[in-house]
Structure formats: structure tokens, C-alpha cells
Design an enzyme around this catalytic site. Structure first.
Site, PDB file in Angstrom:
ATOM      1  N   HIS A   1      -4.451  10.224 -20.945  1.00 47.15           N
ATOM      2  CA  HIS A   1      -5.452  10.891 -20.108  1.00 47.15           C
ATOM      3  C   HIS A   1      -5.062  12.305 -19.729  1.00 47.15           C
ATOM      4  O   HIS A   1      -5.903  13.077 -19.277  1.00 47.15           O
ATOM      5  CB  HIS A   1      -5.671  10.088 -18.822  1.00 47.15           C
ATOM      6  CG  HIS A   1      -6.102   8.701 -19.070  1.00 47.15           C
ATOM      7  ND1 HIS A   1      -5.236   7.630 -19.045  1.00 47.15           N
ATOM      8  CD2 HIS A   1      -7.311   8.178 -19.386  1.00 47.15           C
ATOM      9  CE1 HIS A   1      -5.898   6.523 -19.320  1.00 47.15           C
ATOM     10  NE2 HIS A   1      -7.143   6.825 -19.532  1.00 47.15           N
TER      11      HIS A   1
ATOM     12  N   CYS B   1      10.677 -11.423  -6.996  1.00 44.64           N
ATOM     13  CA  CYS B   1      10.685 -12.207  -5.764  1.00 44.64           C
ATOM     14  C   CYS B   1      11.098 -13.638  -6.078  1.00 44.64           C
ATOM     15  O   CYS B   1      10.726 -14.188  -7.117  1.00 44.64           O
ATOM     16  CB  CYS B   1       9.295 -12.181  -5.137  1.00 44.64           C
ATOM     17  SG  CYS B   1       9.152 -13.156  -3.620  1.00 44.64           S
TER      18      CYS B   1
ATOM     19  N   ARG C   1       6.657  -6.589  -1.484  1.00 43.18           N
ATOM     20  CA  ARG C   1       7.138  -7.726  -0.701  1.00 43.18           C
ATOM     21  C   ARG C   1       7.763  -7.207   0.575  1.00 43.18           C
ATOM     22  O   ARG C   1       8.909  -6.749   0.595  1.00 43.18           O
ATOM     23  CB  ARG C   1       8.167  -8.532  -1.510  1.00 43.18           C
ATOM     24  CG  ARG C   1       8.775  -9.729  -0.734  1.00 43.18           C
ATOM     25  CD  ARG C   1       7.703 -10.727  -0.346  1.00 43.18           C
ATOM     26  NE  ARG C   1       8.225 -11.928   0.307  1.00 43.18           N
ATOM     27  CZ  ARG C   1       8.027 -12.227   1.584  1.00 43.18           C
ATOM     28  NH1 ARG C   1       7.356 -11.396   2.365  1.00 43.18           N
ATOM     29  NH2 ARG C   1       8.478 -13.355   2.095  1.00 43.18           N
TER      30      ARG C   1
ATOM     31  N   TYR D   1      15.167 -18.630   1.357  1.00 40.54           N
ATOM     32  CA  TYR D   1      15.598 -18.259   0.007  1.00 40.54           C
ATOM     33  C   TYR D   1      16.778 -19.114  -0.469  1.00 40.54           C
ATOM     34  O   TYR D   1      17.797 -18.609  -0.937  1.00 40.54           O
ATOM     35  CB  TYR D   1      15.945 -16.766  -0.052  1.00 40.54           C
ATOM     36  CG  TYR D   1      14.766 -15.882   0.207  1.00 40.54           C
ATOM     37  CD1 TYR D   1      13.650 -15.919  -0.628  1.00 40.54           C
ATOM     38  CD2 TYR D   1      14.745 -15.020   1.307  1.00 40.54           C
ATOM     39  CE1 TYR D   1      12.541 -15.111  -0.379  1.00 40.54           C
ATOM     40  CE2 TYR D   1      13.645 -14.213   1.554  1.00 40.54           C
ATOM     41  CZ  TYR D   1      12.547 -14.266   0.709  1.00 40.54           C
ATOM     42  OH  TYR D   1      11.455 -13.483   0.957  1.00 40.54           O
TER      43      TYR D   1
ATOM     44  N   HIS E   1     -17.004   0.585 -22.311  1.00 43.68           N
ATOM     45  CA  HIS E   1     -15.546   0.565 -22.411  1.00 43.68           C
ATOM     46  C   HIS E   1     -15.086  -0.435 -23.475  1.00 43.68           C
ATOM     47  O   HIS E   1     -15.351  -1.625 -23.357  1.00 43.68           O
ATOM     48  CB  HIS E   1     -14.957   0.178 -21.050  1.00 43.68           C
ATOM     49  CG  HIS E   1     -13.464   0.103 -21.056  1.00 43.68           C
ATOM     50  ND1 HIS E   1     -12.779  -0.872 -20.381  1.00 43.68           N
ATOM     51  CD2 HIS E   1     -12.532   0.861 -21.667  1.00 43.68           C
ATOM     52  CE1 HIS E   1     -11.487  -0.700 -20.559  1.00 43.68           C
ATOM     53  NE2 HIS E   1     -11.314   0.344 -21.348  1.00 43.68           N
TER      54      HIS E   1
END
Length: 573
Positions: free
Chosen positions: A153, A275, A228, A413, A129
Site C-alpha cells: 500500500h 499467554c 494481556r 498460572y 475485494h
């Protein structure tokens, strides 16, 4: 450019894996010499002919642009007389479970992938590869999400090449994505996830993709989009799904999924979600914080489609006068804990009802229905706002004078001073995070990577984004720890595709990918690569983590730094 070299023996590429099941007599193949004369984008399939030989095409595999060197040759002098070979029936292929496929993720254990209902062993191609170990990102999982990322592909001869490496069938149970459900485990019915994701927590599931995947595609495929979850993924029947919109005493608007799709105009927005804990690991390196140890990939970009929240609120009777008594719009999900408590959050009313807010009740992600992990059948997408407010599996919308009373709005948060600890923290003293600050990170090369001096240059890639619809206008990159700087090239599209239409000021919801190729400093043995982004309000990232450290490890946006080593050229023997 790929060059094919003849070989004079009938052999596969290297020794056969003992765990591999052969489907048919070994195809006549020839060894391959790979030489690169340009960038990855310049590599192409080559077709060469010589007397008595037919060379096939070199193709790409494993979703990471893996090149499958393939040669079928028939030399008349060596041709087998098929009339002397007795025909035999092919033995049925073995059936493998996804769990067994997932075990094959390394050269030692074999590199297996799935495509549709089949299992393939591609171990023999890994060493060839051109992209190096990147091919291993697909190991143990499905090719489809990688092929969505690398559209090259989608060619018939690539499938033909892949078919040579088929070793079995995927079990019917896994084909249907069915799992045995244990009533004692609320997470037993969670959906399957791609094994390339780096898991931070299994139950509830939280994971991020390898960083290099992010800079490979402007639109993040759903399978690789960071996950999440706060609670078990609910199983929702789209036929019986109902969304309740309330707030006015005695007035509730109930909508089905079909109602959302047919009664309201469909809008599409490309928006980045991040997040609040993205890059928390860097705060942990300064001083331990509480929260999942996210790296730099708890951020992704997708195209979302659905009804505008503004339109739904107007249909529910919330006109221009709603601002006289309401200040927030609350959201409740259908995901719940063992006590029946649902996930909840809220956003300011002006964001919800603004024409420029672009808040969606999304039922599509990247042109397809929402995956289970991302909120099927309906989620809120609040562009420019922290991921925690983009409530998934939406069940209720409440127009209110108050914020959501949920734990995730009131006691989580939120950001605090570096001097605040768990003994002194007062969550009521800080506002809930809404818009996020300017952010950027280096996705490649990785920290600790080794670069050959012979390359002569280094290519640095990454992402940059700012909350609140503020557009990233510049990314500065340093190779010497911040002493000198160069300006990276920004892009808002996939290579070869037209860029996204420019967004009006204040509505730049999507990230910018960036790239810089620079000469290697002649005397340097090590590089400290640093990046920092600037948005159109000239907000800039802070240079270090300690001044922004906080006990929850949120809002981590200091200059991102990676160190790489330069490997000197080996002397010729």
C-alpha cells in the site's frame, strides 16, 4: 491479473451510501470486472489504454490487500465544457470522532476507515475485494497498522485512489489520542485499541486479533499483537522514569531510560510471546474453567530491542558468585490495583544471567518505542517463557533466593491434574509455569468455513512454536481428522523477505509459520483439518483436550481441529 472493463456512463461503483459526504463532483469512473489468474501475490496494478480513454491503476486498500479498482476516463466527445460551469467553494468537511468511525464496521452501517487525520467511506469497494470479507477487518479503525502489515500500500497512487473516498476529518482530540479522564475510573486513561481486536475483557483490557492476521505476517504489528493486561495501564513519564535494581543489602542501582539506552549495548531478539491461557476456549468446551475465554490468537511474534538483563545485573554488582545465595530474579511492574499492589513475577536466576538466555529489558518493539499496552517505557522480554513472566512497565528488579510472592506467581498460572477441582487444589503443590509446551494452530480456513468444490484444492495456514528455545522442526496436517497426514512447509520470514538468521540450538525463540496446499478429496463433503507440531526435542502435541484439562485452562495444546464444508458446483442453467 486484473482486467478493466470500459463503461459508458459516469457513475460510481454501485449506489452511494446515504451517509457519505461528497468531497467533489463525482469522478468519472468505470465499472470493474475482476478476474484472478493467479495467487494473491501475483495480483498487480494494471494500466491499460484505449482510444480516448485513460484507465488508472488498480490498487490495494484497507490493510488486508483490498483492491481498489480505479478508472479516470476522459472522452473528448463527452467532455464537459468547464467554461460553462460556475465555480463554487467547497463546503468544509464534517468532523468525526473515532467513536463514530468505529460504528461503521459493516455493509449495513457503512465501512469507514481512518488514515492519519482523515476519514474515508470505502463501502462501495467491499463487494469487489478479491480477498472477500477479509477487507472488513479494517472497518472502523485505522489503516496504518494494516499498511504496515501489507507494504504494497505504500505507493503514491494508492493514496490518490483513497483520497476519492474521503468523507471527513478526524477530530483533533482523537488525532492527539486524548481522552477525557474520569478520576473515578482507573481505566479511563487506557490507550485506544484497534477495533479489529476481539475483546475478551474490557477492564482490564484483554483481546486477541482475528487468527488469519497472525499467519499473514511473520512479525505481528504492534496494533494487532494480543493484549494481556491484569491492571490499568499506567501513565509513565519517560523523562522521570526510574528502574531500581536491588537485592544486595544496602545496594540499589537506579537507572533512567536514558541510562538503559546509553550505558548498555543494544540487543535485538525476535521472540514469540504466548499467554498461558491461549486456546482456553477448547478446554471450556470440555468442562468449564476459570479464566478468559481465549481463542487461538493469544500469541504473537515481535522484534524486541533493549539492554540485556545480564548486563544490567553485572553493572549492579551481581557477578558470578550471585548463584551461591540467589536463585530467582523478581520483577515488579508500575501497574497497580486500588490497594497499591503491583503486578509481579519472577524467573529462575540461571535464565536471567545466562549469555544464551537473551532476556531483555526492552524499550523498543518492532523498531519503535514500546506502545503503552505493551509496557512503555520498559518491559522484560523473557524469550521462550510464558507471557505472564514478561512483566510490563518495569519498575523494580530484585535478585533473591525466593520466587516472587505475588498472586500471579504463587496462586495462578500453574497446571494441575484433570481430577483436581477448586475444592481440592493446593497451589503450593505445583511449580509456576515458565517454559511452555509445543504448540500449533490452524489460522485459515476458519472453523465452519465453506470451500467451493471448483477450487479443486484447499490451502491451510497456521503457526507453530515451542517454549524454552526449542525449534519447531515439523508440522503435520491432516484433512481427515488424523487418519492420514501431510507435512506442511515451514517459514521463518515474511514472503519475499530473507529468513531470520538461524538461531543456535536452544535459542529458537520465534514461531514458524506454516502452509499446506492439498487437493480436495473427491468424495468428501466435509473436512476435519488437524495440525500438530514437533520440536527438535521430539515433543509432540497431545491428540485430545480431556487428558490435559485443568481447572485454570492453561497449557492448552492439543491437536487443533477445524471443520469445513465443501460446496458442490452449481449446475449450469
Amino acid at each position: 491479473m486484473l482486467f478493466l472493463r470500459r463503461c459508458h456512463s459516469l457513475t460510481r461503483f454501485g449506489p452511494l451510501n446515504t451517509q457519505r459526504y461528497q468531497v467533489a463532483p463525482a469522478a468519472a469512473s468505470c465499472a470493474v470486472r475482476l478476474r484472478s489468474s493467479g495467487s494473491d501475490d501475483q495480483r498487480s496494478y494494471q494500466h491499460a489504454r484505449s482510444p480516448g480513454w485513460t484507465h488508472g491503476l488498480a490498487g490495494l486498500l484497507a490493510g488486508t490487500g483490498a483492491v481498489l479498482a480505479y478508472c479516470l476516463h476522459q472522452h473528448k466527445a463527452e467532455q464537459i465544457d468547464t467554461t460553462k460551469v460556475e465555480s463554487t467553494e467547497k463546503a468544509p468537511l464534517p468532523v468525526f470522532s473515532q467513536a463514530e468511525v468505529t460504528k461503521h464496521r459493516s455493509l449495513e452501517d457503512g465501512v469507514w476507515v481512518t488514515y492519519k487525520d482523515s476519514v474515508y467511506d470505502i463501502t462501495e469497494f467491499v463487494s469487489m475485494h478479491p480477498g472477500g470479507d477479509k477487507i472488513l477487518l479494517a472497518a472502523g479503525g485505522a489503516l496504518e497498522p494494516f499498511w504496515a502489515l501489507y507494504a504494497v500500500h505504500n505507493q503514491e497512487h494508492v493514496l490518490e485512489i483513497l483520497s476519492e473516498y474521503k468523507v471527513g476529518e478526524l477530530s483533533a482530540e482523537d488525532q492527539k489520542k486524548l481522552q477525557a479522564v474520569k478520576s473515578s475510573d482507573p481505566y479511563a486513561s487506557d490507550p485506544e485499541r484497534h477495533p479489529v481486536l476481539r475483546i475478551n475483557n474490557l477492564k482490564p483490557f484483554n483481546a486477541e486479533p482475528p487468527p488469519e492476521i497472525l499467519s499473514d505476517s511473520y512479525i505481528t504489528p504492534s496494533a494487532f499483537f494480543f493484549k494481556r493486561n491484569h491492571l490499568p495501564v499506567p501513565q509513565v513519564d519517560p523523562a522521570s522514569y526510574q528502574l531500581h535494581v536491588e537485592g544486595i543489602p544496602g545496594g540499589v542501582l537506579t537507572l533512567s531510560l536514558e541510562d538503559l539506552k546509553t550505558q548498555f549495548p543494544k540487543h535485538t531478539v525476535t521472540a514469540t510471546l504466548q499467554c498461558a491461557g491461549n486456546r482456553r476456549s477448547e478446554m471450556n468446551s470440555v468442562k468449564q474453567v476459570k479464566g478468559l475465554n481465549w481463542g487461538i490468537a493469544a500469541i504473537s511474534n515481535a522484534t524486541w530491542s533493549g539492554a540485556k538483563l545480564r548486563d544490567v545485573l553485572l553493572a549492579a554488582g551481581y557477578g558470578p558468585d550471585v548463584a551461591q545465595w540467589a536463585h530467582h530474579v523478581q520483577f515488579e511492574g508500575l501497574d497497580k490495583d486500588v490497594t497499591g499492589t503491583t503486578y509481579g513475577a519472577s524467573i529462575p536466576l540461571n535464565k536471567a544471567v545466562s549469555e544464551e538466555g537473551d532476556v531483555l529489558l526492552a524499550y523498543e518493539m518492532n523498531g519503535e518505542e514500546l506502545p503503552a499496552d505493551h509496557g512503555f517505557p520498559v518491559r522484560v522480554v523473557v524469550p521462550g517463557t510464558v507471557g505472564a513472566r514478561n512483566v510490563k512497565w518495569l519498575g523494580r528488579i530484585i535478585v533473591s533466593k525466593d520466587e516472587s510472592s505475588s498472586h500471579w506467581q504463587q496462586n495462578d498460572y500453574k497446571g494441575f491434574s484433570p481430577g483436581t477441582d477448586w475444592d481440592t487444589v493446593d497451589f503450593k503443590s505445583a511449580p509456576a509455569i515458565q517454559e511452555l509446551p509445543v504448540q500449533s494452530a490452524v489460522t485459515t480456513p476458519a472453523d465452519g468455513a465453506v470451500i467451493d468444490r471448483s477450487a479443486g484444492e484447499v490451502t491451510v495456514k497456521g503457526y507453530a512454536w515451542s517454549g524454552g528455545g526449542r525449534e519447531v522442526v515439523r508440522v503435520d496436517v491432516s484433512l481427515d481428522g488424523g487418519k492420514t497426514w501431510q507435512v506442511a512447509q515451514l517459514r521463518a520470514n515474511d514472503k519475499g523477505q530473507p529468513p531470520e538468521p538461524p538461531r543456535p540450538p536452544g535459542r529458537a525463540w520465534a514461531w514458524k509459520l506454516w502452509e499446506l496446499t492439498a487437493p480436495l478429496p473427491p468424495d468428501a463433503q466435509e473436512l476435519e483439518i488437524v495440525c500438530k507440531a514437533v520440536d527438535n526435542s521430539y515433543n509432540m502435541q497431545p491428540d485430545t483436550v480431556p487428558p490435559i484439562w485443568n481447572l485454570r485452562g492453561v497449557l492448552s495444546n492439543a491437536w487443533h481441529r477445524v471443520k469445513v464444508t465443501i460446496k458442490e458446483d452449481k449446475e449450469e442453467e
